[in-house]
Design a protein around this motif. Sequence first.
Motif, short mmCIF file in Angstrom:
data_model
loop_
_atom_site.label_atom_id
_atom_site.label_comp_id
_atom_site.label_asym_id
_atom_site.label_seq_id
_atom_site.Cartn_x
_atom_site.Cartn_y
_atom_site.Cartn_z
N UNK A 90 0.75 -1.45 0.21
CA UNK A 90 0.11 0.04 -0.01
C UNK A 90 0.91 1.37 0.06
N UNK A 91 1.94 1.30 0.81
CA UNK A 91 2.90 2.27 0.64
C UNK A 91 3.50 2.62 -0.80
N UNK A 92 3.87 1.20 -1.42
CA UNK A 92 4.47 1.80 -2.68
C UNK A 92 3.21 2.17 -3.66
N UNK A 93 2.18 1.65 -3.57
CA UNK A 93 0.99 2.03 -4.47
C UNK A 93 0.67 3.35 -4.21
N UNK A 94 0.81 4.00 -2.93
CA UNK A 94 0.60 5.29 -2.77
C UNK A 94 1.65 6.44 -3.36
N UNK A 95 3.08 5.80 -3.09
CA UNK A 95 4.19 6.60 -3.46
C UNK A 95 4.28 6.90 -5.00
N UNK A 96 3.92 5.65 -5.87
CA UNK A 96 4.01 5.71 -7.21
C UNK A 96 2.59 6.43 -7.68
N UNK A 97 1.77 6.38 -7.04
CA UNK A 97 0.42 7.15 -7.59
C UNK A 97 0.76 8.60 -7.72
N UNK A 98 1.36 9.17 -6.85
CA UNK A 98 1.37 10.60 -6.67
C UNK A 98 1.69 11.41 -8.04
N UNK A 99 2.78 11.13 -8.65
CA UNK A 99 2.86 11.78 -10.04
C UNK A 99 1.74 11.87 -10.80
N UNK A 100 0.96 10.72 -10.82
CA UNK A 100 -0.23 10.54 -11.56
C UNK A 100 -1.64 11.19 -11.29
N UNK A 101 -1.56 11.24 -9.83
CA UNK A 101 -2.83 11.99 -9.24
C UNK A 101 -2.98 13.38 -9.74
N UNK A 102 -4.10 13.77 -10.03
CA UNK A 102 -4.61 15.18 -10.43
C UNK A 102 -4.61 16.01 -8.95
N UNK A 103 -4.32 17.32 -9.14
CA UNK A 103 -4.38 18.19 -8.02
C UNK A 103 -5.76 17.92 -7.30
N UNK A 104 -5.55 17.98 -6.09
CA UNK A 104 -6.73 17.84 -4.98
C UNK A 104 -7.26 16.30 -5.11
N UNK A 105 -6.52 15.23 -5.80
CA UNK A 105 -7.11 13.97 -5.79
C UNK A 105 -6.81 13.44 -4.39
N UNK A 106 -7.04 11.76 -4.35
CA UNK A 106 -6.99 11.37 -3.03
C UNK A 106 -6.47 9.85 -3.07
N UNK A 138 0.79 10.30 9.00
CA UNK A 138 2.13 10.87 8.52
C UNK A 138 2.09 11.39 7.21
N UNK A 139 1.82 10.38 6.38
CA UNK A 139 1.82 10.90 4.78
C UNK A 139 0.57 12.12 4.49
N UNK A 140 -0.29 12.20 5.24
CA UNK A 140 -1.29 13.29 5.07
C UNK A 140 -0.65 14.54 5.29
N UNK A 141 0.27 14.76 6.00
CA UNK A 141 1.23 16.01 6.44
C UNK A 141 1.86 16.67 5.22
N UNK A 142 2.30 15.43 4.55
CA UNK A 142 3.42 15.64 3.42
C UNK A 142 3.06 15.62 1.89
N UNK A 143 2.05 14.95 1.79
CA UNK A 143 1.54 14.78 0.37
C UNK A 143 1.40 16.14 -0.45
N UNK A 144 2.15 16.25 -1.66
CA UNK A 144 1.99 17.57 -2.28
C UNK A 144 0.60 17.59 -3.04
N UNK A 145 0.44 18.71 -3.83
CA UNK A 145 -0.44 18.89 -4.72
C UNK A 145 -2.12 18.86 -4.19
N UNK A 146 -2.12 19.35 -2.77
CA UNK A 146 -3.50 19.23 -2.32
C UNK A 146 -4.05 17.98 -2.26
N UNK A 147 -3.20 16.87 -2.15
CA UNK A 147 -3.59 15.45 -2.27
C UNK A 147 -4.23 15.11 -0.73
N UNK A 148 -5.14 14.15 -0.46
CA UNK A 148 -5.54 13.84 0.68
C UNK A 148 -5.39 12.27 0.66
#
Length: 200
Positions: A90-106, A138-148
Motif C-alpha cells: 500500500x505504501x508503494x502504491x501510494x508513492x507511485x500514484x502521486x505523480x499521476x494523481x490530479x491536483x486535489x486528488x485522494x 504521517x503521509x497526510x502531512x506531506x503529500x503534495x498537490x493538495x492530495x488527501x
Amino acid sequence: MKIVIVGASGTIGSAVSNLLANQHEIVRVGHSQGDALVDMTDGASIDALFEGIGPFDALVVASGNVAFAPLTELSDEQWQLGLESKLMGQIKLTRAAVPYLNEGGSVTLISGILSEEPIYWGVSATTINGAVEHFVKAAACELPKGLRINVVSPTVLTESMDKYSAFFPGFEPVPAARVALAYQKSVLGVQTGQVFRVNG
Ligand SMILES: NC(=O)c1ccc[n+]([C@@H]2O[C@H](COP(=O)([O-])OP(=O)(O)OC[C@H]3O[C@@H](n4cnc5c(N)ncnc54)[C@H](OP(=O)(O)O)[C@@H]3O)[C@@H](O)[C@H]2O)c1
C-alpha cells in the motif's frame, strides 16, 4: 472522477466499485482479473500499472494479505507476507500514484479492526493494520498537490463470516456495502489523515 480501484474483484473492492461506478469512471485493477493487472508487492509492476492508466483522480486500495498464526509459530516468511503485501504494497502504491494523481486528488487505503482489537492468531494483522494507519497519519502531512489520504478500517464482513467467524467471537459483522460508504466518504469528502472505522 476517474478512480483506480486495486482489489476491485474482492469482497470489499467489488462493493466499492459498484457504489462508485454510478457516477464515476472506474478502472478495476486486480492480480488475476480486471481492466488492468498489478502485483502490489512489486514496484516495477506498480510503475507499469500507473504508466498504462495515466492521470487519474483517486486511488482506492482494497487488497493486501497478512498471515494468521499463533505468535510463537509465526515464521519470518509469514511476517514478511504482511510487511511486503498489506504494508509496503500500500505504501508503494501510494508513492507511485502521486505523480499521476490530479491536483486535489485522494488515496484511500485499507486496514481493519484488528489494529484496535486483537484476536488469537492476529498479531501480524494487528501490527500491519496499525502501521498502515500510522503511515496515513504521517503521509497526510506531506503529500503534495493538495492530495488527501485516509484509511478505511472495517470490522469483519458479513460476506466473510463463513471463513472467519471462528476467529471473531462476539464481533458484529457489517455488510461490504457499509464499508463502501466509508470509501465514498474518503474519496468524495474533504478530510485527510483520518481512519474511517466501520464497526458493527
Ligand atoms: N473480509 C473481511 O472481513 C475484512 C475485514 C477487514 C479488513 N479486511 C481487509 O480488506 C482487504 C481486502 O479484503 P477482501 O476480503 O475484500 O479480499 P478478497 O475478497 O480476498 O479480494 C482480494 C483482492 O485483492 C486482489 N489481490 C490479491 N493479491 C494481489 C496482489 N498481489 N496485488 C494486487 N491485488 C491483489 C485480488 O485480485 P484478483 O481477484 O484479481 O486475484 C482481489 O481483488 C484485505 O487487506 C483484508 O485484510 C477484510
